[in-house]
Structures are given as structure tokens and as C-alpha cells.
Design a protein around this motif. Structure first.
Motif, short mmCIF file in Angstrom:
data_model
loop_
_atom_site.label_atom_id
_atom_site.label_comp_id
_atom_site.label_asym_id
_atom_site.label_seq_id
_atom_site.Cartn_x
_atom_site.Cartn_y
_atom_site.Cartn_z
N GLY A 83 0.53 -1.28 -0.23
CA GLY A 83 0.07 -0.18 0.20
C GLY A 83 1.10 1.29 -0.41
O GLY A 83 0.45 2.13 0.67
N ASN A 84 1.93 1.17 -0.13
CA ASN A 84 2.63 2.46 -0.16
C ASN A 84 3.70 2.41 -2.07
O ASN A 84 3.53 1.64 -2.40
CB ASN A 84 3.82 2.20 1.22
CG ASN A 84 4.19 2.01 2.03
OD1 ASN A 84 3.01 2.90 2.56
ND2 ASN A 84 4.11 1.34 2.94
N TRP A 85 4.02 3.55 -2.10
CA TRP A 85 4.23 4.40 -3.65
C TRP A 85 5.72 3.18 -3.47
O TRP A 85 6.01 2.95 -4.93
CB TRP A 85 4.29 6.04 -3.13
CG TRP A 85 2.45 6.40 -3.71
CD1 TRP A 85 2.35 6.68 -3.37
CD2 TRP A 85 1.73 6.01 -4.75
NE1 TRP A 85 0.73 6.68 -3.44
CE2 TRP A 85 0.18 6.44 -4.28
CE3 TRP A 85 1.66 4.83 -6.40
CZ2 TRP A 85 -0.20 6.45 -5.65
CZ3 TRP A 85 1.15 5.24 -6.57
CH2 TRP A 85 -0.93 5.43 -7.02
N ALA A 86 6.32 4.06 -2.64
CA ALA A 86 7.47 3.63 -2.66
C ALA A 86 8.40 2.36 -2.84
O ALA A 86 9.11 1.54 -3.86
CB ALA A 86 8.50 4.16 -1.37
N SER A 87 7.85 1.44 -1.89
CA SER A 87 8.00 0.31 -1.80
C SER A 87 6.75 -1.43 -2.85
O SER A 87 7.38 -2.44 -3.13
CB SER A 87 7.79 -0.59 -0.74
OG SER A 87 6.55 0.10 -0.03
N GLU A 88 5.37 -0.38 -2.90
CA GLU A 88 4.71 -1.43 -3.62
C GLU A 88 4.52 -0.60 -5.42
O GLU A 88 4.31 -1.25 -6.14
CB GLU A 88 3.64 -2.02 -3.15
CG GLU A 88 2.43 -2.56 -3.58
CD GLU A 88 1.95 -3.13 -3.15
OE1 GLU A 88 0.73 -4.86 -3.28
OE2 GLU A 88 0.42 -2.29 -2.17
N GLY A 89 4.62 0.19 -4.83
CA GLY A 89 4.09 1.07 -6.55
C GLY A 89 2.65 1.38 -6.75
O GLY A 89 2.20 1.52 -7.94
N GLY A 90 2.28 1.44 -5.73
CA GLY A 90 1.09 1.78 -5.45
C GLY A 90 -0.01 0.83 -4.94
O GLY A 90 1.37 0.07 -3.68
N SER A 91 -1.51 0.66 -4.57
CA SER A 91 -1.72 -0.50 -4.02
C SER A 91 -2.81 -1.99 -4.66
O SER A 91 -2.10 -2.21 -5.89
CB SER A 91 -2.57 -0.03 -2.96
OG SER A 91 -2.72 -1.25 -1.83
N LEU A 92 -4.20 -1.97 -4.96
CA LEU A 92 -4.79 -2.81 -5.13
C LEU A 92 -4.83 -2.49 -6.92
O LEU A 92 -4.73 -4.21 -7.76
CB LEU A 92 -6.02 -1.93 -5.91
CG LEU A 92 -7.05 -2.29 -5.70
CD1 LEU A 92 -7.76 -3.36 -5.64
CD2 LEU A 92 -8.75 -1.30 -6.42
N LEU A 93 -4.17 -1.67 -7.54
CA LEU A 93 -4.75 -1.69 -9.31
C LEU A 93 -2.95 -2.69 -9.81
O LEU A 93 -2.96 -3.35 -10.46
CB LEU A 93 -4.14 -0.98 -9.90
CG LEU A 93 -5.19 0.10 -9.44
CD1 LEU A 93 -5.20 1.98 -10.57
CD2 LEU A 93 -6.16 -0.73 -11.07
#
Length: 338
Positions: free
Chosen positions: A168-178
Motif C-alpha cells: 500500500g505504499n508508493w515507494a515499496s509497492e508502486g501503488g496498491s490495489l491496481l
């Protein structure tokens, strides 16, 4: 028969499917696992009867290892993939191949300078229903495709994110649901349509706003490459993991995939075309049953130079660009080209 030596990097929930696929095939052998948690890693290495490394870079010095499976959180994908390819190892990675299209460009540069192959796990393409749909559409069995609609309504709790802070973090996941849950559905939509040309989308954070800095809900309308419309809705805010609902409206009727069953509906007539096998108890319902086949296909391809029966980086990049385009469109409120 040649036995291919493999290593699995990252020992989260998904790694077990990779280990099972490697160990169940006479053509492959698990030589090593890598995880930053030494207690967990050592215990798993003993269970699997293989070597353990805390650092993937040390593992890459083992000349016997030919294939590296990447099962880490998203932010680590690019560095591991590039290092493994540079070391001459073939790579099979979980999706997404990278955090964003910019990272994909870096991976492509390394890939162009090695004979190694890179496969990306979009296993849902191999589900019997997906294969049936693809064949029917390519053969124009039901006429022109007018629209493709997909609805994904799954459930994720606050604990899901707090127990794994990278989610759920931009830096570590690149976003979340999508980029995590819905990317498989986006991939299927564009794959069935032969690609996507543009889209307009919106992302929102609602019930999970306190748990993730990115989106928990998304919608998008698409112009697909075959001239059809794409209608997409996804959320992690449901109270249960409902089955994917996918409908393809053709000139002669409707293809409907729901609860692992693919139907053809024309007026009052409804015909069952094929059913997917339900995931076994060891697998989550939304993973499907096709990891084994995807991994087997990749191993067969690396041992047969003329075979490319796997999702390569060029195919995998399309759904990642769709994710990025939805994020961008949500900001600009405009149609975005892919």
C-alpha cells in the motif's frame, strides 16, 4: 533428462507455489532459497533440503544455479532481476515485473545484453477458461467483440497492510490495489482484446484510507485495440473475496466468466463452455491453479531455444502501463494513451 538448478528469492506466501512447482518436476531441482530473515530462511532450507542465503548477491555466485525465481516485495524486483540477468541466470518473477515503466526500461537494457530469459508470472492466462476465451475470440466464433467488462471485488483488512508495511505504499509497492490485486484482470482484458490504446480512469481511497497511502478502489473505461470498449471496476473494500466477473459482449451473444464457470449466453439460452478447477486448500482462491503450468512452460522454453511459451517483459509491460495510465488519468481527468 537435464535437471535445471533453481533458487527462490523471497519466502513470503507466494514462494510456496514456486517451490512446489520446482520440486514436483523431474526437470528441475531447488538448490537454494534466499530470505533476509535468517531464522525463517534456515528453517525453510532444512525443510526443502537446499542451501540458504541471506543475500541474493551471494547466491548469484553459485555457477550451478541457472534459474532465479523472484518472489519478493515489488520494490526489490528490479535490482534482483538486473543482477541475476547480468550474472547469466534466467529469471522467473512474480508480477509486477517492476514498479513502473521507467524501471522496465532499465531491465530491458540489461536483458538486451544477455542470452538469459525473463518470464513474468501472469498465470491466469493459463486458466482453462482464459485459454478457451482466447481461442474463441481469435476464431471470431461469436462475431465482433463489442465490449469487455471486468469487476473485481475483493477484501483486504487493515491488518493486511499493517502486518506487511511494504504493502500500500508508493515507494515499496508502486501503488496498491491496481498494481497488486487487479493487474491480473487488466492483463486479461488487454490480452483478450489484442492490446489497449487509451483509457480514462479514477482511483480512490475510502474504507482502507487509514491503512494505505494509495488506492483501495479504481474504475476505468478503455478503448481496446480490437475496437471494443473496456469497462473496469475493482476494489479491496468488499467484505469477502468474490469471484471475478468477466463479461465479453459479442455480436452473437455474451461470454460470461463467473465462479470458475465460462458460459455463453444468447437470449434465453445459456451454455456452459468450460469450468476451471477450484484452487486447492493450500492456495488462495484468487491465485488460480496455473502457477505450476506457467513455471513448467518457462523451464521448457529455456531448454528449447525456439520455444517462447511464456509472458516476456514486453507483454508484462502492457498491464503495468495500464496501471500507470489509470493513476495519471485520475490526476488529469483526461483520456490517457497507452
Amino acid at each position: 533428462m537435464k535437471t535445471t538448478q533453481a533458487a527462490v528469492v523471497g519466502c513470503g506466501a507466494i514462494h510456496t507455489l514456486h517451490v512446489e512447482a520446482i520440486q514436483s518436476s523431474p526437470a528441475s531441482q531447488l538448490r537454494a532459497i534466499v530470505d533476509i530473515d535468517p531464522v525463517k530462511g534456515q528453517a525453510l532450507a532444512e525443510r526443502y533440503g537446499c542451501d540458504y542465503y541471506a543475500d541474493y548477491r551471494e547466491m548469484l555466485s553459485d555457477s550451478e544455479i541457472e534459474v532465479v525465481h523472484v518472489c519478493t516485495p515489488h520494490a526489490a524486483h528490479k535490482a534482483i532481476i538486473i543482477a541475476a540477468l547480468a550474472a547469466g541466470k534466467h529469471v522467473f518473477t512474480e508480477k509486477p515485473v517492476a514498479l513502473n515503466p521507467g524501471e522496465v526500461k532499465e531491465i530491458k537494457h540489461t536483458l538486451a545484453n544477455t542470452a538469459a530469459r525473463l518470464g513474468v508470472c501472469y498465470q491466469n492466462r493459463l486458466n482453462p477458461s482464459s485459454q478457451k476465451i482466447k481461442t474463441l475470440l481469435e476464431n471470431h466464433r461469436y462475431g465482433k467483440v463489442l465490449s469487455i467488462k471486468a469487476m473485481l471485488t475483493w477484501s483486504r483488512s487493515h491488518d493486511y497492510y499493517t502486518h506487511s508495511p511494504w504493502r500500500g505504499n508508493w515507494a515499496s509497492e508502486g501503488g496498491s490495489l491496481l498494481i497488486n490485486q487487479a493487474i491480473h484482470t487488466l492483463d486479461l482484458m488487454q490480452w483478450f482484446a489484442g492490446g489497449v490504446t487509451s483509457l480514462k480512469g479514477v482511483v480512490e481511497s475510502s474504507f482502507l484510507g487509514a491503512a494505505t497511502e494509495a488506492e483501495d478502489t479504481a474504475i476505468a473505461n478503455m478503448e481496446l485495440a480490437n475496437g471494443a470498449r473496456g469497462i473496469f471496476y475493482a476494489t479491496n473494500c468488499n467484505t469477502t473475496d468474490s469471484a471475478l466477473l468477466l463479461e465479453i459482449h459479442c455480436e452473437k451473444g455474451l461470454l460470461q466468466l463467473h465462479h470458475n464457470d465460462l458460459w455463453f449466453i444468447s437470449g434465453e439460452d445459456k451454455e456452459l463452455l468450460i469450468s476451471d478447477e477450484a484452487p486447492n486448500a493450500a492456495q488462495k482462491c484468487y491465485w488460480g491453479n496455473s502457477h505450476q503450468q506457467a513455471i513448467n512452460n518457462f523451464y521448457h522454453s529455456i531448454n528449447n531455444a525456439d520455444n517462447h511459451n511464456y509472458v516476456d517483459i514486453h507483454q508484462a509491460e502492457i498491464s503495468l502501463r495500464m496501471v500507470e495510465a489509470i493513476y495519471r488519468s485520475s490526476i488529469t481527468r483526461n483520456w490517457t494513451d497507452i
